[in-house]
Design an enzyme around this catalytic site. Structure first.
Site, mmCIF file in Angstrom:
data_model
loop_
_atom_site.group_PDB
_atom_site.id
_atom_site.type_symbol
_atom_site.label_atom_id
_atom_site.label_comp_id
_atom_site.label_asym_id
_atom_site.label_seq_id
_atom_site.Cartn_x
_atom_site.Cartn_y
_atom_site.Cartn_z
ATOM 1 N N GLU A 11 31.208 61.182 97.242
ATOM 2 C CA GLU A 11 29.951 61.852 96.972
ATOM 3 C C GLU A 11 29.368 61.245 95.707
ATOM 4 O O GLU A 11 30.083 60.867 94.807
ATOM 5 C CB GLU A 11 30.207 63.334 96.731
ATOM 6 C CG GLU A 11 30.591 64.070 97.973
ATOM 7 C CD GLU A 11 29.417 64.284 98.893
ATOM 8 O OE1 GLU A 11 28.328 64.592 98.405
ATOM 9 O OE2 GLU A 11 29.603 64.122 100.097
ATOM 10 N N HIS B 52 32.684 75.212 91.326
ATOM 11 C CA HIS B 52 31.739 75.484 90.238
ATOM 12 C C HIS B 52 31.412 76.976 90.170
ATOM 13 O O HIS B 52 31.210 77.516 89.084
ATOM 14 C CB HIS B 52 30.471 74.658 90.414
ATOM 15 C CG HIS B 52 30.683 73.202 90.147
ATOM 16 N ND1 HIS B 52 30.972 72.730 88.894
ATOM 17 C CD2 HIS B 52 30.691 72.125 90.967
ATOM 18 C CE1 HIS B 52 31.124 71.415 88.944
ATOM 19 N NE2 HIS B 52 30.973 71.017 90.200
ATOM 20 N N SER C 257 35.844 64.551 87.626
ATOM 21 C CA SER C 257 35.510 63.141 87.756
ATOM 22 C C SER C 257 34.936 62.565 86.468
ATOM 23 O O SER C 257 34.887 61.360 86.306
ATOM 24 C CB SER C 257 34.573 62.907 88.932
ATOM 25 O OG SER C 257 35.260 63.218 90.135
ATOM 26 N N CYS D 190 28.879 65.808 91.020
ATOM 27 C CA CYS D 190 28.747 66.798 89.964
ATOM 28 C C CYS D 190 28.758 66.156 88.590
ATOM 29 O O CYS D 190 28.261 66.711 87.630
ATOM 30 C CB CYS D 190 29.848 67.841 90.064
ATOM 31 S SG CYS D 190 31.481 67.138 90.206
ATOM 32 N N CYS E 239 27.146 70.135 93.711
ATOM 33 C CA CYS E 239 27.902 69.222 94.547
ATOM 34 C C CYS E 239 28.236 69.887 95.862
ATOM 35 O O CYS E 239 28.588 71.056 95.907
ATOM 36 C CB CYS E 239 29.189 68.849 93.824
ATOM 37 S SG CYS E 239 30.344 67.969 94.866
ATOM 38 N N CYS F 230 32.293 70.281 96.253
ATOM 39 C CA CYS F 230 33.026 71.175 95.354
ATOM 40 C C CYS F 230 32.254 72.453 95.105
ATOM 41 O O CYS F 230 32.236 72.961 93.995
ATOM 42 C CB CYS F 230 33.282 70.493 94.023
ATOM 43 S SG CYS F 230 33.700 68.776 94.143
ATOM 44 N N CYS G 57 34.575 61.964 93.229
ATOM 45 C CA CYS G 57 33.480 62.800 93.678
ATOM 46 C C CYS G 57 32.643 62.994 92.461
ATOM 47 O O CYS G 57 32.984 63.772 91.601
ATOM 48 C CB CYS G 57 33.991 64.136 94.168
ATOM 49 S SG CYS G 57 32.649 65.291 94.425
ATOM 50 N N ARG H 202 40.245 68.129 92.488
ATOM 51 C CA ARG H 202 40.243 66.868 91.751
ATOM 52 C C ARG H 202 40.731 67.016 90.325
ATOM 53 O O ARG H 202 40.724 66.047 89.580
ATOM 54 C CB ARG H 202 38.851 66.262 91.770
ATOM 55 C CG ARG H 202 38.450 65.807 93.143
ATOM 56 C CD ARG H 202 36.991 65.447 93.259
ATOM 57 N NE ARG H 202 36.709 65.036 94.622
ATOM 58 C CZ ARG H 202 36.545 65.880 95.641
ATOM 59 N NH1 ARG H 202 36.623 67.185 95.425
ATOM 60 N NH2 ARG H 202 36.319 65.435 96.856
#
Lengths: 566, 192
Positions: A14, A68, A501, A548, A61, A64, A545, A478
């Site tokens: 993503e 969040h 990330s 975000c 995102c 995810c 990813c 992640r």
């Protein structure tokens, strides 16, 4: 003379990530990780009601969403020093764990297996031999010869129909592809089965979250699910039993297929235990709270420095100062003003774009540090921290995975092999096995608590006059995710998201130290600069990813992915 | 495993306006999927339109409207084995902002593979996975709007906001052309 390779964007993720490597003598000498789009969600939140932040941040995102939402309500609850009813903790925990199991299965089979599995080679496999191999590894019901024959037939039809094009970026026949045809066919069979099974995890999230992909049921102070054993519309016996059924199916697949496949692939790619360690400071936050205050957790977390499990320092509560004081973000190599490492409560988001400067600013990601050092987050960090904390279920599955690898590779493979590209895949599978068991545990806790007559799911928040601060962390699929909020008179005054990330894909920090992606790429082999499969293997092993971490902007220009070898 | 998402050189053929040719049998399972990022102004127009469609119409059995946001593989379950998928999205087609755009059948995955859609990656992974597992939607149509602004913000620009009713109507026409009649809520109430 080093050759520069630019991969922009990295696909099967993503968001938009660019990786540059200098290659000399078939090895990566230096690497740059660059987030190519700007994130500004923090700015949207300024002045808003903190109770609405979770619904907005989960739009950052698409992969995810739930994470969040969870981190956001925890941040506001932390600022208010609120307690969360037990049922709400358990329901959130079930969503968190189902989401994690979903994410890990999909990452391995659908987003990264192509780096290791050559689909075209599977056409050369003997399906009966594939079935014998599979049955020697596990008792999974989908491993029989009729299944393997059917999969091979479907694949053959697919390829002869010219449809293989949907698997773009599959590096068929690349010299770094090492699996025998039978293992490739097995992987294709399990790919298809995983497509089916992952839907069970999604169903759990949608039953509890009222809606998927964007859950609707969290709230600052708890969840909005009504619990009732005799109402159709509320969370009752029927829905709980459906969830239990899905958990059992997921557990069967994760333990008898996913964990076994990762060990088998790992055994054939044992050389990849030597590449990709990178940053070996590991950070994981505890999660799956078991009390209303967030002081006891089913999943331990903490910090490990320089790969030494003995150095483990636990993070103990939602308010642990060791965690709260340790995090800072630098923008020295990022397209923002300033270069000093700032604590998230003091964080700034003022863009300053300069073009890609190898030794200057080159990314929209900031560079987070823990007590001034870069840290790797994600399943490997999680598993190592859990092992260091003496977490028995983690020991059990890590030992099982390493024993399978050792048996197949006919050599003793120990824990040290985990600090690697392939080790990150193994750790993700171990983590998934631990989490799928934990899913069953949380289900039992929820049912037992309801049976006691407790149906409370929500405490109403009240916002004081003046300024308060809070942070909410969550061990997302992640890795460590945290939201940091400053609230003044009931309105958001500052908001910063420090996402997994960003920890992993960050550019160099204020001391010019490389982030985990960058460090892990150094010394990777690259057989063919035009087809840098090995670079993708290491980057994909982190489950990148960055939607975000960064944001989308212009897409009209630059219609093609570029792998530039200069 | 599938990664059909390499942005392709090919630019999807873009036609404006016209409705689909009718097909013989009425699709049984239908999904109207609004996608886009609602925190980037017009990027979220597909989601806004999907929600407006659901608000204003009574949905017959078998028709589901989904706010897909920027989701990817999480949509697999909802899209597996359906007969018709109608996607609502922002499309950068180099038209004037607010212009309606329509893509059908194989143009749709090509669209997501190209960079005409700002969030192409995940949806085309989903479609490829469905294709490989034999669960791809039988029929596929995308109706979209040329965005004006993809800046950070929760609101649509006035130009694109004005085109939302037309986008909703375009989706309704696509469904009707395939034998799926949506009744406007006011009318539904009147009948009841």
């Amino acid at each position: 003379m080093a050759q520069r390779i630019t991969i922009d964007p990295i696909t099967r993720i993503e968001g938009h990530l660019r990786i540059d490597v200098d290659v000399d003598g078939g090895r990566v000498k230096k690497a740059w990780s660059s987030g190519q789009m700007w994130r500004g969600v923090e700015l949207i939140l300024l002045g808003r009601d903190p109770r609405d932040a979770w619904a907005i941040t989960q739009r950052i995102c698409g992969v995810c969403t739930t994470v969040h939402a969870i981190a956001s309500v925890r941040a506001v609850e932390n600022a208010l020093q609120m307690e969360v009813p037990l049922n709400a903790q358990y329901i959130r925990n079930l969503i968190i764990l189902a989401h994690a199991v979903h994410d890990h299965i999909v990452h391995f089979y659908h987003l990264s297996a192509l780096d290791w599995v050559d689909v075209t080679s599977a056409l050369k496999a003997d399906p009966d031999a594939t079935a014998r191999l599979a049955e020697s590894l596990s008792s999974w019901h989908g491993n029989g010869k009729f299944e393997m024959r059917a999969v091979k037939e479907r694949l053959a039809g697919f390829v002869s129909g010219g449809q293989l094009g949907i698997f773009t970026n599959g590096y068929w026949g690349h010299p770094a592809m090492k699996l025998p045809p039978e293992v490739n066919l097995l992987a294709v069979a399990h790919y298809l089965q995983a497509l089916d099974i992952q839907r069970r995890a999604n169903k759990i999230v949608s039953i509890l979250g009222s809606k998927t992909p964007h859950i609707q049921n969290v709230a600052v102070g708890g969840v909005s699910n009504a619990i009732s054993t005799d109402s159709q519309s509320a969370l009752g016996v029927e829905r709980l039993m459906a969830i239990k059924g899905y958990i059992d199916e997921l557990a069967d697949f994760v333990k008898n297929v996913y964990l076994v496949d990762v060990a088998a692939v790992g055994a054939f790619y044992a050389d990849w235990t030597k590449y990709g360690a990178g940053v070996t400071n590991y950070l994981a936050v505890p999660d799956i709270p078991l009390d209303t205050k967030g002081t006891q957790f089913a999943l331990p977390g903490g910090y490990i420095e320089n790969r030494s499990l003995d150095s483990f320092k636990p993070i103990k509560t939602f308010s642990d100062e060791f965690w709260v004081k340790g995090v800072a973000e630098s923008a020295k190599h990022s397209w923002y003003e300033g270069s000093a490492a700032l604590h998230p409560y003091k964080g700034e988001t003022k863009p300053q774009y300069t073009d890609f400067k190898d030794d200057g600013k080159y990314s929209w990601l900031k560079s987070p540090t823990f007590y001034g050092k870069p840290a790797q987050v994600g399943p490997l960090a999680r598993v190592l921290c859990m092992l260091a904390a003496g977490h028995e279920p983690t020991k059990k599955y890590a030992t099982a995975a390493l024993d399978t690898v050792s048996a197949l590779a006919k050599t003793k493979v120990g824990l040290d092999a985990m600090h690697s590209t392939i080790g990150r895949h193994a750790a993700r599978a171990v983590s998934c096995a631990v989490q799928v068991d934990m899913l069953a545990d949380q289900w039992n806790l929820l049912v037992a608590n309801i049976a006691k007559g407790d149906v409370k799911t929500y405490n109403k928040p009240t916002f004081p006059k003046g300024e308060i601060t809070g942070q909410g962390y969550h061990e997302a699929p992640r890795g460590a995710l945290s939201h940091w909020v400053v609230i003044e008179d009931g309105k958001i005054k500052n908001y910063q998201c420090v996402v997994p990330s960003t920890w992993n894909a960050c550019p160099r920090n204020e001391k010019d130290e490389a982030g985990p992606y960058e460090a892990s790429l150094v010394d990777n082999p690259v057989a063919d600069p035009e087809k840098p499969l090995e670079v993708l293997r290491t980057v994909h092993s982190f489950d990148p990813c960055i939607a975000c971490a960064i944001h989308l902007t212009d897409t009209e220009n630059g219609s093609a992915i570029t792998v530039q070898a200069k | 495993m599938p990664s059909p998402c390499r942005p392709s050189e090919a630019t999807a053929a873009v036609s404006v306006g016209s409705a689909a040719a009718p097909v013989a049998s009425r699709p049984r399972r239908v999904v109207v999927l609004g996608i886009g990022n609602t925190i980037l102004c017009d990027e979220g127009v597909g989601v806004h339109a999907a929600l407006a469609l659901r608000e204003r119409h009574a949905l017959p059995d078998g028709v589901e409207v989904i706010d897909g946001g920027t989701a990817g593989m999480e949509l697999l379950d909802a899209l597996a084995g359906i007969d018709l998928l109608v996607v609502l999205d922002a499309v950068k087609a180099r038209r004037s902002p607010g212009t309606l755009v329509r893509l059908v059948g194989a143009e749709v995955p090509v669209f997501f593979r190209s960079k005409l859609s700002p969030h192409q990656v995940s949806i085309c992974d989903v479609l490829a996975s469905l294709e490989f597992s034999g669960h791809a939607p039988r029929d596929l149509v995308l109706v979209g709007v040329q965005p004006e602004s993809l800046e950070l913000g929760l609101e649509l620009t006035p130009t694109v906001a004005r085109s939302v009713p037309a986008l909703v109507q375009a989706a309704v026409r696509e469904l009707a052309a395939r034998g799926v009649q949506l009744l406007a809520r006011d009318a539904a109430l009147a009948v009841a």
